[in-house]
Design an enzyme around this catalytic site. Structure first.
Site, PDB file in Angstrom:
ATOM      1  N   THR A 144       0.789  -1.278  -0.140  1.00 30.43           N
ATOM      2  CA  THR A 144       0.112   0.017  -0.148  1.00 30.43           C
ATOM      3  C   THR A 144       0.659   1.266  -0.197  1.00 30.43           C
ATOM      4  O   THR A 144       1.884   1.227   0.647  1.00 30.43           O
ATOM      5  CB  THR A 144      -0.967   0.138   1.303  1.00 30.43           C
ATOM      6  N   THR A 145       0.354   2.267  -0.643  1.00 28.02           N
ATOM      7  CA  THR A 145       1.297   3.599  -0.787  1.00 28.02           C
ATOM      8  C   THR A 145       0.386   4.690   0.066  1.00 28.02           C
ATOM      9  O   THR A 145      -0.746   4.424   0.319  1.00 28.02           O
ATOM     10  CB  THR A 145       1.596   4.031  -2.292  1.00 28.02           C
ATOM     11  N   SER A 172       8.147  -0.812  -0.085  1.00 22.70           N
ATOM     12  CA  SER A 172       8.290  -0.041  -1.296  1.00 22.70           C
ATOM     13  C   SER A 172       7.110   0.715  -1.860  1.00 22.70           C
ATOM     14  O   SER A 172       5.976   0.014  -1.806  1.00 22.70           O
ATOM     15  CB  SER A 172       8.926  -1.065  -2.196  1.00 22.70           C
ATOM     16  N   ASN A 182       6.732   1.024  -4.844  1.00 22.19           N
ATOM     17  CA  ASN A 182       6.546   0.338  -5.983  1.00 22.19           C
ATOM     18  C   ASN A 182       7.478  -1.093  -6.153  1.00 22.19           C
ATOM     19  O   ASN A 182       8.668  -0.864  -5.922  1.00 22.19           O
ATOM     20  CB  ASN A 182       6.770   1.079  -7.278  1.00 22.19           C
ATOM     21  N   TYR A 183       6.631  -2.251  -6.059  1.00 18.77           N
ATOM     22  CA  TYR A 183       7.466  -3.513  -5.994  1.00 18.77           C
ATOM     23  C   TYR A 183       7.811  -4.021  -7.525  1.00 18.77           C
ATOM     24  O   TYR A 183       8.281  -4.990  -7.640  1.00 18.77           O
ATOM     25  CB  TYR A 183       6.527  -4.405  -5.508  1.00 18.77           C
ATOM     26  N   HIS A 189      -1.584   7.639 -13.679  1.00 14.07           N
ATOM     27  CA  HIS A 189      -2.207   6.420 -13.287  1.00 14.07           C
ATOM     28  C   HIS A 189      -3.611   6.415 -13.283  1.00 14.07           C
ATOM     29  O   HIS A 189      -4.354   7.424 -13.602  1.00 14.07           O
ATOM     30  CB  HIS A 189      -1.792   6.239 -11.826  1.00 14.07           C
ATOM     31  N   HIS A 190      -4.181   4.980 -13.057  1.00 14.61           N
ATOM     32  CA  HIS A 190      -5.960   5.114 -13.301  1.00 14.61           C
ATOM     33  C   HIS A 190      -6.657   5.887 -12.049  1.00 14.61           C
ATOM     34  O   HIS A 190      -6.025   6.227 -11.235  1.00 14.61           O
ATOM     35  CB  HIS A 190      -6.221   3.507 -12.997  1.00 14.61           C
ATOM     36  N   LYS A 243      -6.543   5.293  -8.382  1.00 20.08           N
ATOM     37  CA  LYS A 243      -5.356   5.293  -7.280  1.00 20.08           C
ATOM     38  C   LYS A 243      -5.582   6.469  -6.370  1.00 20.08           C
ATOM     39  O   LYS A 243      -5.827   7.721  -6.832  1.00 20.08           O
ATOM     40  CB  LYS A 243      -4.156   5.465  -8.243  1.00 20.08           C
ATOM     41  N   GLY A 300       3.484   7.499  -4.329  1.00 19.11           N
ATOM     42  CA  GLY A 300       4.781   7.408  -3.479  1.00 19.11           C
ATOM     43  C   GLY A 300       5.824   7.003  -4.504  1.00 19.11           C
ATOM     44  O   GLY A 300       6.909   7.383  -4.023  1.00 19.11           O
ATOM     45  N   THR A 301       5.494   6.290  -5.518  1.00 22.28           N
ATOM     46  CA  THR A 301       6.773   6.055  -6.699  1.00 22.28           C
ATOM     47  C   THR A 301       7.300   7.498  -7.008  1.00 22.28           C
ATOM     48  O   THR A 301       8.476   7.549  -7.086  1.00 22.28           O
ATOM     49  CB  THR A 301       5.888   5.305  -7.609  1.00 22.28           C
TER      50      THR A 301
END
Length: 234
Positions: free
Chosen positions: A84-85, A108, A110-111, A143-144, A147, A153-154
């Site tokens: 989760t971000t 992270s 982003n994984y 992003h979609h 979100k 966060g990325t």
């Protein structure tokens, strides 16, 4: 003899949770517990009975629930991967819970393995241009529409990487939310002479799910607070 499958808990059973479940057997996991808004609204699903025998948990819930989820799961002695971000303001609280209970956590923004490689490329570009004042920089993403955090966060992590690499000039940051786009991140440097554009495009959520499962494989039996990139590039 074949190794017995590990037991996985999924906390947050939305699109990412369902994809984690689908891919889990490839990583040696059986999904033994799924928690969502129907059975864990007030954290009532995080019990010793439910988590008995669980080797690792993966959290793809909502930002406001992460800290409480981690505190309760860590108190049960279960290690966790947080995908989760949007919860960075609770980082200290989460670290404290992991340390207090002597468990382990991987997080992270982003994984995606590709995004983590991309972040290294971005940092190196920022380092090389840090003393070239004619180059301005931007950071952009799309992003979609569902979100929840914007900027993501990325993207914020990419900007932090640029600053940590010594790029001290302003970085223009922007984000868009539309349709079902899985995610594009772009970092650019521009001067009167030329432009450098670095871009990562996700085709689906699969890369995020696979990275989270890779982290879940690693975190079982470990201790401490870790970033995915730390374990990815060892």
């Amino acid at each position: 003899m074949p190794q017995p499958e590990r037991q996985l808990a999924i906390v947050g059973y939305g699109k990412m949770g369902r994809l984690i479940e689908q891919l889990a057997p490839e990583y040696g996991f059986t999904v033994a517990l799924k928690l969502d808004e129907f059975n864990n609204t007030n954290y009532e699903g995080i019990t010793p009975e439910n988590f008995r025998g669980i080797d690792a948990a993966v959290d793809f819930s909502i930002p406001g629930a992460v800290a409480e989820n981690v505190e309760r799961i860590a108190a049960l002695g279960v290690n966790i991967v947080v995908g989760t971000t949007g919860w960075a303001e609770h980082l200290g609280r989460v670290k404290a819970a992991v340390e207090k209970n002597r468990t382990a956590l991987v997080w992270s923004p982003n994984y995606s393995i590709g995004v983590n490689v991309f972040a290294r490329v971005v940092a190196e570009a920022a380092r090389l241009l840090r003393n070239e004042p004619e180059y301005g920089a931007w950071a952009w993403e799309i992003h979609h529409v569902t979100k929840k955090d914007a900027p993501s966060g990325t993207l914020l992590k990419l900007v932090d990487e640029m600053k940590e690499a010594g790029y001290g000039r302003p970085i223009d940051v922007s984000s868009n939310r539309a349709g079902g786009h899985p995610g594009t991140h772009e970092i650019g440097f521009d001067s009167a002479a030329d432009t450098i554009t670095l871009r990562h495009v996700a085709r689906s959520r699969e890369g995020f799910a696979r990275g989270a499962l890779k982290a879940a494989q690693w975190v079982a039996g470990k201790k401490g607070f870790h970033e995915f990139r730390e374990i990815l590039f060892k």
